[in-house]
Design an enzyme around this catalytic site. Structure first.
Site, PDB file in Angstrom:
ATOM      1  N   HIS A  67      14.244 -10.108   2.463  1.00 55.28           N
ATOM      2  CA  HIS A  67      15.242  -9.893   1.418  1.00 55.28           C
ATOM      3  C   HIS A  67      15.901  -8.525   1.509  1.00 55.28           C
ATOM      4  O   HIS A  67      16.836  -8.234   0.761  1.00 55.28           O
ATOM      5  CB  HIS A  67      14.619 -10.080   0.022  1.00 55.28           C
ATOM      6  CG  HIS A  67      13.646  -9.012  -0.378  1.00 55.28           C
ATOM      7  ND1 HIS A  67      12.275  -9.149  -0.242  1.00 55.28           N
ATOM      8  CD2 HIS A  67      13.837  -7.797  -0.925  1.00 55.28           C
ATOM      9  CE1 HIS A  67      11.677  -8.067  -0.693  1.00 55.28           C
ATOM     10  NE2 HIS A  67      12.602  -7.221  -1.111  1.00 55.28           N
ATOM     11  N   ASP A  98       9.822 -14.572   3.584  1.00 53.73           N
ATOM     12  CA  ASP A  98      10.323 -13.228   3.279  1.00 53.73           C
ATOM     13  C   ASP A  98       9.904 -12.286   4.396  1.00 53.73           C
ATOM     14  O   ASP A  98       9.048 -11.429   4.245  1.00 53.73           O
ATOM     15  CB  ASP A  98       9.803 -12.729   1.935  1.00 53.73           C
ATOM     16  CG  ASP A  98      10.584 -11.510   1.433  1.00 53.73           C
ATOM     17  OD1 ASP A  98      11.564 -11.128   2.098  1.00 53.73           O
ATOM     18  OD2 ASP A  98      10.214 -10.954   0.377  1.00 53.73           O
ATOM     19  N   GLY A 155      11.772  -0.438  -3.815  1.00 53.03           N
ATOM     20  CA  GLY A 155      11.827   0.415  -2.627  1.00 53.03           C
ATOM     21  C   GLY A 155      10.613   0.253  -1.738  1.00 53.03           C
ATOM     22  O   GLY A 155      10.630   0.614  -0.561  1.00 53.03           O
ATOM     23  N   SER A 177       9.422  -2.634  -0.905  1.00 48.36           N
ATOM     24  CA  SER A 177       9.574  -3.887  -0.160  1.00 48.36           C
ATOM     25  C   SER A 177       9.558  -3.653   1.343  1.00 48.36           C
ATOM     26  O   SER A 177      10.183  -2.708   1.849  1.00 48.36           O
ATOM     27  CB  SER A 177      10.895  -4.563  -0.524  1.00 48.36           C
ATOM     28  OG  SER A 177      10.775  -5.303  -1.705  1.00 48.36           O
ATOM     29  N   SER A 210       6.431  -8.050  -0.292  1.00 51.78           N
ATOM     30  CA  SER A 210       7.541  -8.895  -0.713  1.00 51.78           C
ATOM     31  C   SER A 210       7.975  -8.580  -2.138  1.00 51.78           C
ATOM     32  O   SER A 210       9.071  -8.091  -2.373  1.00 51.78           O
ATOM     33  CB  SER A 210       7.148 -10.372  -0.608  1.00 51.78           C
ATOM     34  OG  SER A 210       8.150 -11.199  -1.162  1.00 51.78           O
TER      35      SER A 210
END
Length: 397
Positions: free
Chosen positions: A241, A269, A349, A351, A366
């Protein structure tokens, strides 16, 4: 990473995403100037955990130093043992998990005859009613139904629980009476050959942890900041993402790193970013001064119940435990399958950042709910699946 700044804030550059910076990412800094050939490295013997890692894990899990050190040692044994125990169980395999009280790997078996063979490997056993294959098949049917018709927003996630022998659907607090939720649960029960149970989830919906550009040591895609996961041959892996295939990626210093070569979200993801322009990969996960930067030596999968830590560019280093595997997360953008849930906190942030257990890479961050002030839960996409999908080799020390 680039060969300009070599240490910035304790390898913070390394960190483009911190968590993975060494282990997975574009590391601007260098822990390494090791220019590493990601395809040639061979796993080394596991080293004893540092005193600071032991203390950090103990703090997050409420353990004494001795308890944390003993648990890390027990979990390393369990990770090595799990594949052998699974083979010994054969078609009787009903899932496995780490039992923190006994310090042992527990393997569910549907056949008493297979239990002796499993115990011979060093694991303990529990007789269960349903095999892991049957549980996974029941969840797959629920995934398929949700793919045809999106699950209601009141449903947070669903997964297999081998300890309970059921598919567990988690319903957000306050949504238990929603007509759409009740209909989803009825359909799930009708379609399942195994029990379907419900659990109350937090009222907050699960969300991904990307963030708008802010200061720190991130990597950027447009106005989105994320974290590096783990270094692989030719680049790093991260969350899907965070950017679409073809998107350009810049590092903490805003210099060009590379390009998203592949990306999948929702459904999955994960993503793969190529590295070039003077940047290189290193088998390191940034410890952010909380613990020493961690070398990555492999990707043996930690069992449910094992401790696990996460590194990210916003909240840095935090630890918790593995709560569930093969969980489907119902994000607003769509369902994401085969995720692992943890009790580790995270924020925007983080992720894409690294999840690691001992010196073994586990996955990339994720999303989740909560924060690192009040607590929460976070899901990660298992790294071995990402490596398999893109044909990548993990860069190991």
């Amino acid at each position: 990473m680039r060969r300009k700044p070599v240490v910035r804030a304790g390898l913070s550059a390394l960190l483009v995403l911190g968590a993975l910076s060494g282990a997975g990412g574009a590391f601007s800094t260098a822990a390494a100037a090791t220019g590493g050939d990601t395809s040639a490295a061979k796993p080394a013997a596991a080293s004893a955990p540092s005193a600071t890692l032991v203390r950090a894990l103990g703090k997050d899990l409420g353990l004494t130093t001795d308890q944390a050190r003993r648990r890390l040692s027990q979990e390393a044994v369990a990770m090595k043992l799990e594949p052998k125990a699974k083979r010994a169980a054969g078609t009787s395999y009903g899932g496995s998990w780490f039992d923190a009280d006994s310090g042992k790997l527990v393997v569910g078996v549907t056949s008493a005859e297979r239990a002796e063979s499993v115990r011979a490997t060093g694991a303990t056993t529990r007789i269960v009613r349903h095999s892991a294959k049957a549980l996974d098949a029941a969840k797959a049917r629920l995934d398929k139904k949700a793919g045809k018709k999106a699950a209601p927003a009141g449903v947070s996630s669903w997964s297999v629980d081998p300890r309970a022998g059921s598919v567990v659907v988690r319903v957000r607090a306050g949504h238990e009476g929603d007509a759409a939720v009740r209909a989803f649960l009825r359909d799930a029960e009708r379609a399942s050959s195994v029990p379907v149970t419900t659990e109350k989830a937090p009222a907050q919906a699960p969300t991904t942890f990307a963030a708008g550009t802010v200061g720190g040591d991130p990597y950027y895609t447009g106005n989105v900041r994320c974290s590096i996961g783990f270094s692989v041959q030719g680049g790093f892996v991260t969350a899907g993402h965070c950017g679409q295939k073809g998107a350009s990626v810049s590092g903490w210093d805003r210099s060009y790193i590379g390009t998203f070569q592949g990306s999948s979200f929702p459904g999955n993801d994960y993503a793969y970013v190529s590295v070039g322009s003077g940047w290189w990969t290193v088998p390191v996960v940034l410890g952010w001064g909380t613990v020493p930067d961690a070398l990555v030596r492999g990707s043996a999968e930690a069992p449910v119940g094992a401790s696990i830590c996460r590194s990210g560019s916003t909240t840095h280093w935090h630890c918790g435990t593995v709560l569930a595997k093969n969980e489907t997360v119902n994000y607003s953008q769509g369902a994401v399958y085969q995720m692992t849930k943890t009790s580790v906190c995270a924020e925007g942030g983080d992720s894409g950042g690294s999840f690691i257990s001992g010196d073994q890479a586990q996955g990339v961050t994720s999303g989740g709910w909560g924060n690192c002030s009040s607590g929460g839960e976070t899901w990660y996409q298992p790294v071995n699946e990402i490596l398999s999908v893109y044909g990548l080799r993990l860069h190991t020390a």
